[in-house]
Design a protein around this motif. Structure first.
Motif, PDB file in Angstrom:
ATOM      1  N   LEU A 116       0.832  -1.213   0.000  1.00  0.00           N
ATOM      2  CA  LEU A 116       0.000   0.000   0.000  1.00  0.00           C
ATOM      3  C   LEU A 116       0.865   1.262   0.000  1.00  0.00           C
ATOM      4  CD1 LEU A 116      -2.801  -0.999   2.527  1.00  0.00           C
ATOM      5  CD2 LEU A 116      -2.736  -1.319   0.064  1.00  0.00           C
ATOM      6  N   ASP A 117       2.087   1.141  -0.590  1.00  0.00           N
ATOM      7  CA  ASP A 117       3.008   2.275  -0.662  1.00  0.00           C
ATOM      8  C   ASP A 117       3.320   2.859   0.710  1.00  0.00           C
ATOM      9  OD1 ASP A 117       3.298   2.151  -3.394  1.00  0.00           O
ATOM     10  OD2 ASP A 117       1.485   3.320  -3.746  1.00  0.00           O
ATOM     11  N   ALA A 118       3.363   2.001   1.725  1.00  0.00           N
ATOM     12  CA  ALA A 118       3.661   2.464   3.080  1.00  0.00           C
ATOM     13  C   ALA A 118       5.163   2.529   3.347  1.00  0.00           C
ATOM     14  CB  ALA A 118       3.000   1.546   4.109  1.00  0.00           C
ATOM     15  N   ALA A 119       5.960   2.311   2.318  1.00  0.00           N
ATOM     16  CA  ALA A 119       7.412   2.534   2.331  1.00  0.00           C
ATOM     17  C   ALA A 119       8.205   1.399   2.971  1.00  0.00           C
ATOM     18  CB  ALA A 119       7.757   3.845   3.028  1.00  0.00           C
ATOM     19  N   SER A 120       9.395   1.234   2.426  1.00  0.00           N
ATOM     20  CA  SER A 120      10.414   0.347   2.985  1.00  0.00           C
ATOM     21  C   SER A 120      11.734   0.813   2.386  1.00  0.00           C
ATOM     22  CB  SER A 120      10.139  -1.116   2.623  1.00  0.00           C
ATOM     23  OG  SER A 120      11.126  -1.966   3.184  1.00  0.00           O
ATOM     24  N   TYR A 121      12.250   1.935   2.913  1.00  0.00           N
ATOM     25  CA  TYR A 121      13.389   2.611   2.317  1.00  0.00           C
ATOM     26  C   TYR A 121      14.632   2.546   3.198  1.00  0.00           C
ATOM     27  CZ  TYR A 121       9.904   4.851  -0.748  1.00  0.00           C
ATOM     28  OH  TYR A 121       8.901   5.086  -1.637  1.00  0.00           O
ATOM     29  N   THR A 122      15.793   2.643   2.535  1.00  0.00           N
ATOM     30  CA  THR A 122      17.109   2.806   3.172  1.00  0.00           C
ATOM     31  C   THR A 122      17.338   1.842   4.331  1.00  0.00           C
ATOM     32  OG1 THR A 122      16.241   4.660   4.505  1.00  0.00           O
ATOM     33  CG2 THR A 122      17.369   5.202   2.455  1.00  0.00           C
ATOM     34  N   ASN A 123      16.947   0.585   4.145  1.00  0.00           N
ATOM     35  CA  ASN A 123      17.284  -0.454   5.112  1.00  0.00           C
ATOM     36  C   ASN A 123      18.626  -1.069   4.733  1.00  0.00           C
ATOM     37  OD1 ASN A 123      14.764  -0.510   6.735  1.00  0.00           O
ATOM     38  ND2 ASN A 123      13.849  -1.099   4.789  1.00  0.00           N
ATOM     39  N   SER A 124      19.370  -1.531   5.719  1.00  0.00           N
ATOM     40  CA  SER A 124      20.682  -2.134   5.494  1.00  0.00           C
ATOM     41  C   SER A 124      20.690  -3.555   6.032  1.00  0.00           C
ATOM     42  CB  SER A 124      21.781  -1.311   6.177  1.00  0.00           C
ATOM     43  OG  SER A 124      21.835  -0.007   5.643  1.00  0.00           O
ATOM     44  N   ILE A 125      20.980  -4.499   5.142  1.00  0.00           N
ATOM     45  CA  ILE A 125      21.118  -5.899   5.542  1.00  0.00           C
ATOM     46  C   ILE A 125      22.583  -6.242   5.353  1.00  0.00           C
ATOM     47  CG2 ILE A 125      20.452  -8.279   5.059  1.00  0.00           C
ATOM     48  CD1 ILE A 125      18.184  -5.374   4.075  1.00  0.00           C
ATOM     49  N   MET A 126      23.292  -6.562   6.409  1.00  0.00           N
ATOM     50  CA  MET A 126      24.743  -6.715   6.314  1.00  0.00           C
ATOM     51  C   MET A 126      25.256  -7.919   7.091  1.00  0.00           C
ATOM     52  SD  MET A 126      25.885  -3.455   8.722  1.00  0.00           S
ATOM     53  CE  MET A 126      25.064  -2.323   7.617  1.00  0.00           C
ATOM     54  N   ASP A 127      26.307  -8.522   6.530  1.00  0.00           N
ATOM     55  CA  ASP A 127      26.998  -9.650   7.174  1.00  0.00           C
ATOM     56  C   ASP A 127      26.027 -10.779   7.515  1.00  0.00           C
ATOM     57  OD1 ASP A 127      29.391  -8.196   7.075  1.00  0.00           O
ATOM     58  OD2 ASP A 127      28.955  -7.217   8.977  1.00  0.00           O
ATOM     59  N   CYS A 128      25.138 -11.082   6.583  1.00  0.00           N
ATOM     60  CA  CYS A 128      24.160 -12.151   6.783  1.00  0.00           C
ATOM     61  C   CYS A 128      24.408 -13.288   5.794  1.00  0.00           C
ATOM     62  CB  CYS A 128      22.739 -11.617   6.616  1.00  0.00           C
ATOM     63  SG  CYS A 128      22.228 -10.470   7.921  1.00  0.00           S
ATOM     64  N   ALA A 129      24.004 -14.506   6.167  1.00  0.00           N
ATOM     65  CA  ALA A 129      24.196 -15.680   5.320  1.00  0.00           C
ATOM     66  C   ALA A 129      22.926 -16.520   5.310  1.00  0.00           C
ATOM     67  CB  ALA A 129      25.373 -16.514   5.817  1.00  0.00           C
ATOM     68  N   ALA A 130      22.600 -17.085   4.138  1.00  0.00           N
ATOM     69  CA  ALA A 130      21.388 -17.891   4.004  1.00  0.00           C
ATOM     70  C   ALA A 130      21.690 -19.149   3.202  1.00  0.00           C
ATOM     71  CB  ALA A 130      20.295 -17.079   3.312  1.00  0.00           C
ATOM     72  N   ILE A 131      21.004 -20.225   3.531  1.00  0.00           N
ATOM     73  CA  ILE A 131      21.174 -21.485   2.811  1.00  0.00           C
ATOM     74  C   ILE A 131      19.822 -22.171   2.664  1.00  0.00           C
ATOM     75  CG2 ILE A 131      21.657 -22.817   4.923  1.00  0.00           C
ATOM     76  CD1 ILE A 131      23.681 -24.446   3.258  1.00  0.00           C
ATOM     77  N   TYR A 132      19.615 -22.781   1.485  1.00  0.00           N
ATOM     78  CA  TYR A 132      18.391 -23.546   1.176  1.00  0.00           C
ATOM     79  C   TYR A 132      17.124 -22.687   1.268  1.00  0.00           C
ATOM     80  CZ  TYR A 132      21.718 -27.311   2.297  1.00  0.00           C
ATOM     81  OH  TYR A 132      22.832 -28.118   2.372  1.00  0.00           O
ATOM     82  N   MET A 133      17.211 -21.453   0.814  1.00  0.00           N
ATOM     83  CA  MET A 133      16.044 -20.575   0.821  1.00  0.00           C
ATOM     84  C   MET A 133      15.432 -20.521  -0.582  1.00  0.00           C
ATOM     85  SD  MET A 133      16.282 -19.705   3.994  1.00  0.00           S
ATOM     86  CE  MET A 133      14.885 -18.613   4.053  1.00  0.00           C
ATOM     87  N   LYS A 134      14.124 -20.361  -0.645  1.00  0.00           N
ATOM     88  CA  LYS A 134      13.464 -20.196  -1.938  1.00  0.00           C
ATOM     89  C   LYS A 134      13.815 -18.837  -2.536  1.00  0.00           C
ATOM     90  CE  LYS A 134       8.920 -20.681  -4.136  1.00  0.00           C
ATOM     91  NZ  LYS A 134       7.492 -21.002  -3.892  1.00  0.00           N
ATOM     92  N   ARG A 135      13.734 -17.806  -1.753  1.00  0.00           N
ATOM     93  CA  ARG A 135      14.165 -16.463  -2.138  1.00  0.00           C
ATOM     94  C   ARG A 135      14.900 -15.906  -0.921  1.00  0.00           C
ATOM     95  NH1 ARG A 135       8.957 -13.346  -3.166  1.00  0.00           N
ATOM     96  NH2 ARG A 135      10.229 -11.849  -4.347  1.00  0.00           N
ATOM     97  N   SER A 136      16.176 -15.679  -1.066  1.00  0.00           N
ATOM     98  CA  SER A 136      16.960 -15.347   0.111  1.00  0.00           C
ATOM     99  C   SER A 136      16.829 -13.881   0.520  1.00  0.00           C
ATOM    100  CB  SER A 136      18.427 -15.693  -0.128  1.00  0.00           C
ATOM    101  OG  SER A 136      19.154 -15.534   1.055  1.00  0.00           O
ATOM    102  N   PHE A 137      17.369 -12.976  -0.303  1.00  0.00           N
ATOM    103  CA  PHE A 137      17.328 -11.546   0.024  1.00  0.00           C
ATOM    104  C   PHE A 137      16.478 -10.849  -1.033  1.00  0.00           C
ATOM    105  CE2 PHE A 137      21.376 -13.229   1.624  1.00  0.00           C
ATOM    106  CZ  PHE A 137      21.199 -12.987   2.972  1.00  0.00           C
ATOM    107  N   VAL A 138      15.354 -10.261  -0.606  1.00  0.00           N
ATOM    108  CA  VAL A 138      14.300  -9.862  -1.538  1.00  0.00           C
ATOM    109  C   VAL A 138      13.954  -8.386  -1.387  1.00  0.00           C
ATOM    110  CG1 VAL A 138      11.907 -10.302  -2.229  1.00  0.00           C
ATOM    111  CG2 VAL A 138      13.349 -12.199  -1.454  1.00  0.00           C
TER     112      VAL A 138
END
Length: 637
Positions: free
Chosen positions: A360-382
């Motif tokens: 609903l255009d309620a925003a999701s801006y300027t977030n920082s995802i850092m030093d993270c690791a993922a395994i066996y995910m369908k969509r990891s970083f989205v």
């Protein structure tokens, strides 16, 4: 009945463990003693009643109840029953107030008051507010006295609200209670495993931070059947929040199709030092070409405990788009498509690690995802739903269906450093201005990068590829693709007939229609684009005309407006003068070439640029500039 308690020691003050205490009256008879006021007798290891109490093996403390009388002695015996030290005479006299003549002595009152005060203080300390009665101060100069209760409440913990760190019970209610009491603050999650349902870790209030001990020791496990987001802004459809944090946690989605951290309607948040596990990977399962059945050995955890219907399935012999159709047993599941071979790894991927989304255009801006690791995910970083200007720093996706996924309509997503290894697709992007810098893509099953329809101006700087069958999949879906440095295919910005753009790299060329050449006195003429001139509508060209070895330096700027009119301006360093020509509608394109005021200016070899002392570009200068722009793909035919 009276109570006696003491830490037993010898004459040197050494604590005596396992020693015995007994009471003897003035006739030498042993007095009965009890464990409590109810009269429970002491017994030995065989269950026989005895009249002695044994000091604690850890503290040396001995305690018992008895009826005090004047003249009684206290005897201390060693574990074998022999007298260990001289008897204590008159130890019970102060307990017998009726034997005291006249007024009660002050010493007896003092002893009684001290005993009562001790009992009262013990009860106070055991109460919920007991820590408030204990002082504390830091060791530094200028530290002020505080109480322990205030100190402990600086860093609340989910254990304070009944969370189960063994993972046996669902701790959702405890996490919600901790948030309700401390929203907008840091909430600690100590070592352990915590089973949670969606919505347990709220990000509704700005400043809320969920912090574990480490991503190897604090585990958040998705409850069975979880389908939503464990950590989220539960008011995401109605308003946004900001400055939240999720740190030092491992999210185990347990094969469920859910989201670990959803930053929908969350701005300026940081997800740091976290790891994520979705489904499962199997190194060498039994697959047969033409069969959809996958059989596992069952050894070493090689089972279907983390496999769920609907998970994405991929591997060297698995067709694109394959999913888990059914889980048949602990060692077997059926896919939606037949395998094309045998003896290769199979991966079952489920869930999302971190999602940036703007419902609903309620925003999701300027977030920082850092030093993270993922395994066996369908969509990891989205990044999806117009979640713009979000960044992924030094993140890695291993054996995921999509390592990084940027949907159409999302712009300015940055992926810096990190890697995608063994994923079906390392990065899928349909967004605008997705920028990858120094990212390593390795052993991708289908492609390192897949371009979805609508992808605009993606850029790749110093990116690396290794052992992947395809680097760029469906590049025709993108416009303005740019790739420089590293081992990725080198791509300059593609020409666009509706809006001329330039190649962002140094190019050196001679006269119009000639091959590129270096600038030397012998060639007499050269021009080049400035390094990384990333302009959509303007380019600077510099050339040198040598006359007897004396260079005549001139800079020419060519720009195209929204109607594709080309304007030329020049600055001559030698004289410090300017000249400008607005071609406007006098420049036109025809099937046989480019015309200027009705005269064909492209097609024939053009003369070199003259040494025009006035500093203004003459007709030959314009012809040279226009021809050079066209011959190098800057303007359309």
């Amino acid at each position: 009945m009276n109570k006696y308690y003491e830490t037993l020691t010898n004459q040197r003050g050494d604590v005596l463990f396992g020693y015995r205490a007994q009471v003897v009256d003035d006739t030498g008879a042993i007095v009965d003693i009890y464990q409590d006021r109810s009269g429970t007798r002491f017994t030995d290891s065989a269950g026989n009643i005895v009249n002695y109490a044994t000091s604690d093996d850890d503290t040396g403390m001995v305690q018992f109840y008895w009826t005090a009388a004047t003249g009684q002695l206290l005897q201390i015996l060693d574990p074998g029953g022999d007298l260990a030290r001289p008897p204590i005479e008159g130890f019970a006299d102060n307990y017998v107030l009726s034997n005291l003549p006249g007024d009660i002595p002050q010493s007896a009152v003092t002893d009684l008051t001290t005993d009562l005060d001790a009992k009262e203080n013990s009860a106070d300390l055991a109460a919920s507010s007991g820590a408030g009665r204990v002082g504390w101060s830091d060791s530094g100069a200028g530290a002020t006295l505080r109480d322990v209760e205030a100190k402990l409440r600086e860093r609340p913990s989910v254990l304070d609200y009944g969370a189960d760190s063994t993972g046996a019970a669902d701790s959702t209610a405890a996490f919600v209670a901790a948030y309700d009491a401390h929203k907008g603050k840091e909430i600690r999650i100590p070592d352990g495993t915590y089973t949670l349902s969606p919505g347990a870790m709220k990000l509704n209030a700005a400043g809320t931070r969920w912090v574990g001990a480490s991503k190897s020791s604090t585990i958040i496990k998705a409850a069975s059947g979880a389908t939503g987001a464990i950590c989220q802004n539960t008011n995401s459809a109605f308003g946004s929040t900001a400055y939240c944090g999720v740190e030092k946690l491992h999210f185990d989605l347990n094969g469920e199709d859910c989201i670990a951290v959803d930053l929908a309607s969350v701005n300026n948040a940081v997800v740091r030092d976290c790891s994520f596990t979705g489904g499962a990977g199997f190194g060498s399962p039994t697959t047969t070409g033409g069969s959809a059945v996958v059989t596992l050995s069952g050894a070493g955890g090689n089972n279907t405990s983390r496999v769920r219907a609907g998970q994405s399935v991929f591997g060297p012999h698995i067709p694109a788009g394959t999913t888990v159709l059914s889980v048949d047993s602990a060692t077997q599941f059926t896919m939606s498509a037949n395998a094309t071979g045998a003896g290769q790894p199979v991966y079952c991927a489920g869930g999302i690690s971190v999602r940036c989304s703007a419902p609903l255009d309620a925003a999701s801006y300027t977030n920082s995802i850092m030093d993270c690791a993922a395994i066996y995910m369908k969509r990891s970083f989205v990044a999806e739903d117009a979640a713009n200007e979000n960044s992924f720093f030094n993140c890695e996706a291993i054996a995921c269906d999509f390592g990084f996924d940027v949907e159409n309509g999302v712009d300015t997503i940055g992926i810096t450093r990190g890697r995608a290894e063994g994923c079906r697709v390392g990065l899928r992007t349909g967004g605008r201005e997705t920028a990858c810098v120094g990212v390593r893509f390795e052993a991708s099953q289908a492609a390192d990068v897949e371009f979805a329809a609508g992808c605009t101006r993606p850029s790749f700087l110093s990116c690396h590829t290794a052992t992947s069958p395809v680097v760029f999949l469906n590049p025709a879906n993108s416009t303005g693709l740019y790739s420089r440095g590293g081992t990725f295919p080198q791509r300059d910005i593609e020409p666009n007939t509706s809006n001329p753009v330039l190649h962002a790299a140094r190019q050196t060329f001679a006269a119009a229609g000639s091959s590129p050449a270096s600038s030397t006195a012998s060639t007499g003429y050269s021009a080049y684009f400035q390094d990384f001139a990333l302009f959509r509508s303007q380019i600077a060209i510099e050339w040198e005309n040598y006359n007897g070895g004396s260079p005549d330096n001139r800079i020419v700027f060519a720009s195209a407006d929204t109607s594709d009119n080309i304007n030329i301006s020049a600055y001559r360093r030698k004289t410090g003068t300017y000249g400008n020509v607005n071609l406007s509608q006098r420049l036109s394109a025809r099937p046989d070439g480019l015309y200027y005021t009705g005269t064909k200016v492209l097609g024939a070899q053009q003369p070199a640029i003259a040494d025009d002392a006035s500093g203004a570009p003459n007709q030959a200068t314009l012809n040279e500039v226009i021809a050079a722009l066209r011959n190098h793909g800057i303007i359309a035919s």
